[in-house]
Design a protein around this motif. Structure first.
Motif, short mmCIF file in Angstrom:
data_model
loop_
_atom_site.label_atom_id
_atom_site.label_comp_id
_atom_site.label_asym_id
_atom_site.label_seq_id
_atom_site.Cartn_x
_atom_site.Cartn_y
_atom_site.Cartn_z
N GLU A 43 39.52 45.34 41.71
CA GLU A 43 39.83 43.94 41.46
C GLU A 43 39.37 43.52 40.07
O GLU A 43 40.03 42.73 39.39
CB GLU A 43 39.18 43.05 42.53
CG GLU A 43 39.85 43.12 43.87
CD GLU A 43 41.35 42.80 43.79
OE1 GLU A 43 41.72 41.82 43.14
OE2 GLU A 43 42.14 43.58 44.37
N LEU A 44 38.22 44.02 39.68
CA LEU A 44 37.71 43.70 38.34
C LEU A 44 38.69 44.19 37.28
O LEU A 44 39.02 43.48 36.32
CB LEU A 44 36.34 44.33 38.11
CG LEU A 44 35.82 44.20 36.68
CD1 LEU A 44 35.45 42.76 36.36
CD2 LEU A 44 34.63 45.12 36.42
N GLU B 37 32.01 35.08 32.11
CA GLU B 37 30.97 35.98 32.61
C GLU B 37 31.49 36.64 33.87
O GLU B 37 31.80 35.97 34.86
CB GLU B 37 29.66 35.27 32.91
CG GLU B 37 28.66 36.31 33.43
CD GLU B 37 27.26 35.79 33.66
OE1 GLU B 37 27.08 34.57 33.68
OE2 GLU B 37 26.36 36.62 33.84
N GLN B 38 31.59 37.96 33.81
CA GLN B 38 32.10 38.70 34.97
C GLN B 38 30.93 39.01 35.89
O GLN B 38 29.87 39.47 35.44
CB GLN B 38 32.78 39.99 34.52
CG GLN B 38 33.93 39.78 33.54
CD GLN B 38 35.13 39.08 34.15
OE1 GLN B 38 35.02 38.31 35.09
NE2 GLN B 38 36.29 39.33 33.59
N THR B 39 31.15 38.76 37.15
CA THR B 39 30.11 39.05 38.14
C THR B 39 30.65 40.04 39.16
O THR B 39 31.83 39.98 39.52
CB THR B 39 29.64 37.77 38.86
OG1 THR B 39 30.79 37.09 39.34
CG2 THR B 39 28.87 36.88 37.91
N PRO B 40 29.82 40.97 39.62
CA PRO B 40 30.31 41.99 40.55
C PRO B 40 30.85 41.36 41.83
O PRO B 40 30.28 40.39 42.34
CB PRO B 40 29.06 42.83 40.84
CG PRO B 40 28.14 42.56 39.71
CD PRO B 40 28.39 41.15 39.29
N LEU B 41 31.94 41.94 42.32
CA LEU B 41 32.52 41.49 43.59
C LEU B 41 31.93 42.35 44.70
O LEU B 41 31.90 43.58 44.58
CB LEU B 41 34.04 41.62 43.55
CG LEU B 41 34.72 40.84 42.41
CD1 LEU B 41 36.20 41.19 42.34
CD2 LEU B 41 34.54 39.34 42.61
N ALA B 42 31.46 41.70 45.73
CA ALA B 42 30.74 42.43 46.77
C ALA B 42 31.65 43.24 47.68
O ALA B 42 31.28 44.30 48.18
CB ALA B 42 29.94 41.44 47.62
N ALA C 25 35.48 49.02 33.11
CA ALA C 25 35.79 47.70 32.55
C ALA C 25 35.81 47.74 31.03
O ALA C 25 36.67 47.14 30.38
CB ALA C 25 34.76 46.68 33.04
N THR C 26 34.87 48.46 30.44
CA THR C 26 34.80 48.55 28.98
C THR C 26 36.09 49.14 28.41
O THR C 26 36.58 48.71 27.37
CB THR C 26 33.60 49.42 28.55
OG1 THR C 26 32.43 48.91 29.17
CG2 THR C 26 33.42 49.41 27.04
N CYS C 27 36.64 50.12 29.12
CA CYS C 27 37.81 50.85 28.61
C CYS C 27 39.07 50.00 28.55
O CYS C 27 40.04 50.40 27.90
CB CYS C 27 38.07 52.09 29.46
SG CYS C 27 36.79 53.35 29.30
N VAL C 28 39.11 48.86 29.24
CA VAL C 28 40.31 48.03 29.18
C VAL C 28 40.10 46.81 28.29
O VAL C 28 40.79 45.80 28.42
CB VAL C 28 40.80 47.62 30.59
CG1 VAL C 28 41.30 48.83 31.34
CG2 VAL C 28 39.70 46.92 31.38
N HIS C 29 39.17 46.92 27.37
CA HIS C 29 39.00 45.93 26.31
C HIS C 29 39.26 46.61 24.97
O HIS C 29 38.64 47.63 24.69
CB HIS C 29 37.56 45.37 26.29
CG HIS C 29 37.21 44.54 27.48
ND1 HIS C 29 36.86 45.09 28.68
CD2 HIS C 29 37.14 43.19 27.63
CE1 HIS C 29 36.59 44.11 29.54
NE2 HIS C 29 36.76 42.95 28.93
N GLU D 204 40.69 42.05 34.53
CA GLU D 204 40.56 42.31 33.10
C GLU D 204 41.92 42.59 32.46
O GLU D 204 42.17 42.19 31.32
CB GLU D 204 39.62 43.50 32.86
CG GLU D 204 38.16 43.19 33.07
CD GLU D 204 37.63 42.18 32.05
OE1 GLU D 204 38.36 41.83 31.11
OE2 GLU D 204 36.48 41.74 32.22
N LEU D 205 42.78 43.30 33.18
CA LEU D 205 44.09 43.60 32.61
C LEU D 205 44.91 42.33 32.44
O LEU D 205 45.68 42.19 31.49
CB LEU D 205 44.82 44.62 33.49
CG LEU D 205 44.23 46.04 33.44
CD1 LEU D 205 44.84 46.92 34.54
CD2 LEU D 205 44.46 46.68 32.08
#
Lengths: 266, 321
Positions: free
Chosen positions: A116-117, A104-109, A152-156, A121-122
């Motif tokens: 970083e996300l 589960e990915q959670t936003p980094l503040a 993020a969706t584009c790197v899956h 993901e990469l």
């Protein structure tokens, strides 16, 4: 060969898949429970990153040998990936078919969180490509900025959801420092494309992009590519497998010169 | 009915760039006028670039033998779309004018081979735009032979308005008919042919536009290998609407006389008439969209005013099946 596709449910995952799952709150993670149950059925070791497992699946219902990686220092993508790789190696020794990761990915503040996300993901994408592991990344859409989620969706290479949720392009690992691109790169997704390529370029001075499955790229997309290559000094991108219209537009746009650190190979 | 389009300011006489119309009748007059122009150039150690129809090329080659200062170029390599011709001439003149050497061009358009009224109109507009494109080129000049044998005075007058000088009997003189202002009198766009399809678009609709256009173009007979060019072109124009034209626009699609047309309307304004007509540099930040469209489509018509917004028509040949 990994296939770029949309999944109707997580039941359809295959070895080597790296799936973007936009979690519908109404489902209350019901899909996660069947994903976990399928892991037991196929002999996969379950690795849960983050706290999703405790929400979606009661701990006492997890298959034996399942691992929950829920530690603060896992925010560092290198530490996270090293931990997952360790579990994958252990799984092979323990006789499992593969590992089945649920993250589960959670936003980094902090500032740069989106970047970083993408880096995280990469790394997961490379891991899935190299190891044949199944990686499902869960995003609760309400927690994310739309643009970050789009990137993020584009790197899956796979996503779960309706046709409308499909990204215009996808970028996925095709080997060491080699990335495949699929779809259309136009002005509406140029920023996401730029972010994805920049994230790749952070780690290595030379990157290969396979464009075999790129239908077309417009002026904004080409500029996004060139800007990504120029973002850091001494970087170079080699584009291979581009179709006729992509190569024609590249030449017409004036980018086919030695000044541009992107080479459109034949 | 005409529409007007502002452009960059130009001097009433066309500026240092000399752009002469040369109306002639018959081969003999063609040869005498063009050869005279060429010999003037050779005496002044100027280079000459010639882009004329094939039969005229043969005539001139026969007279000039292997004169090294004269280069013949195949005008058809630039394509039929007049929107590509300024870049082509710029490249030809630059190649021959290395080191600041003055260059003269001789360009005759095959007017009778114009494919449609729209094509003819854009060819004339191109001639007028040449004055803007090369306004600061003090070392370039251009002669445009025009076969006036058909006595069509309206056609000659229309073309005459695009040239600041006119050549008669070996002398050039200011052309009183020249449209010297900063606005061009466009022919009005013909009404769309029924039946047409129409859709509105905004951010998020590029894929839908490409899909619709591809389907209609295939139905209209646009060859399959040209559909990707159309996909890039409609993406660029719709993007301009979304980014610079008020965020949305309207697309109309129809087929007419072996041509497939896409018309985009939005509330934006393109102030520079030269936009999209110059080859972009690698380090140039923007300005590639309309350039690509001109290179990929068979004809592009642009009408843009601050009060009425922008209409762009893309033409793609659709051979009759």
């Amino acid at each position: 060969m990994r296939s770029v596709r949309a999944l109707a449910t997580l039941d359809e995952v295959e070895l080597g898949d790296h799936v973007c799952w936009r979690v519908d709150p109404a489902d209350a993670f019901a899909d996660a429970r069947s994903y976990v149950a399928d892991g037991a059925l196929y002999g996969d070791k379950l690795v849960i990153i983050g706290s999703l497992g405790t929400v979606a699946v009661q701990r006492d219902r997890l298959p034996t040998a399942s691992v929950i990686l829920d530690l603060p220092h896992l925010a560092d993508p290198d530490v996270m990936l090293a931990a997952v790789r360790r579990e994958a190696s252990a799984a092979v020794r323990e006789g499992f078919r593969s590992v089945r990761v649920l993250a589960e990915q959670t936003p980094l503040a902090e500032p740069g969180g989106a970047e970083e996300l993408l880096a995280r993901e990469l790394k997961l994408e490379e891991f899935a490509s190299e190891s044949g592991a199944i990686v499902v990344c869960a995003f609760r859409a309400a927690q994310w900025e739309a643009s970050t989620l789009e990137q993020a969706t584009c790197v899956h290479p796979q996503e779960m959801g309706t046709r409308a949720a499909r990204p215009a392009f996808r970028m996925f690992s095709t080997g060491t420092d080699s990335w495949g691109v699929d779809g259309v790169v136009d002005s509406e997704c140029a920023a996401a494309f730029n972010a994805a390529v920049r994230a790749v370029m952070r780690r290595t001075p030379m990157v290969k992009l396979r464009f075999d499955a790129v239908e077309m790229i417009d002026a904004a997309g080409m500029r996004a590519l060139v800007d990504a290559a120029r973002h850091l000094p001494e970087r170079r991108i080699v584009v291979e497998g581009a179709n006729e219209i992509v190569r024609l537009c590249w030449g017409l746009a004036g980018y086919a010169t030695a000044d541009v650190p992107v080479v459109m190979a034949a | 009915m005409t529409e007007t389009m502002p452009s960059t300011p130009a001097r009433p006489d066309g500026g240092p760039f000399r752009h002469e119309l040369y109306p002639y009748r018959g081969e003999e007059q063609f040869l005498s006028g063009t050869l005279e122009y060429i010999h003037e150039a050779l005496e002044a150690d100027e280079a000459v670039v010639v882009a004329v129809p094939e039969d005229k090329t043969s005539l001139l080659r026969g007279e000039l033998a292997d004169e090294p200062a004269v280069t013949f170029v195949n005008a058809t390599t630039a394509g039929s779309n007049p929107g590509r011709h300024i870049a082509a001439w710029s490249a030809w003149m630059n190649q021959r004018g290395e080191g600041g050497r003055p260059v003269r061009g001789i360009g005759e358009t095959a007017w009778r081979q114009a494919r449609s009224a729209a094509h003819l109109s854009e060819l004339r507009y191109h001639e007028w735009l040449m004055n803007r494109a090369f306004a600061r080129s003090s070392t370039w000049s251009m002669l445009c032979p025009y076969d006036a044998a058909d006595e069509d005075q309206d056609a000659l007058r229309s073309l005459s308005r695009c040239h600041p000088q006119i050549r008669r009997e070996g002398q050039y003189a200011p052309n009183e008919d020249y449209l010297s202002g900063n606005e061009y009198s466009f022919d009005a766009l013909a009404a769309p042919c029924d039946p047409f399809q129409e859709l509105s678009y905004t951010h998020g609709d590029l894929a839908a536009i490409r899909s619709k256009v591809a389907q209609c173009a295939a139905d209209a007979g646009v060859p399959e290998d040209r559909l990707p060019k159309l996909a890039v072109s409609v993406t660029e124009i719709a993007t301009n609407s979304i980014r610079h034209g008020g965020g949305h626009g309207t697309l109309r699609i129809w087929a007419q006389d072996a041509t497939f047309l896409c018309e985009f309307r939005d509330s934006g304004y393109i102030p520079d008439a030269m936009t999209g007509r110059s080859r972009p540099e690698a380090n140039q930040i923007g300005g590639r969209g309309l350039w690509l469209v001109h290179q990929l489509c068979d004809l592009v018509e642009i009408r843009s005013t601050p009060d009425r917004g922008t209409t762009i028509r893309l033409h793609m040949d659709a051979p009759q099946r």
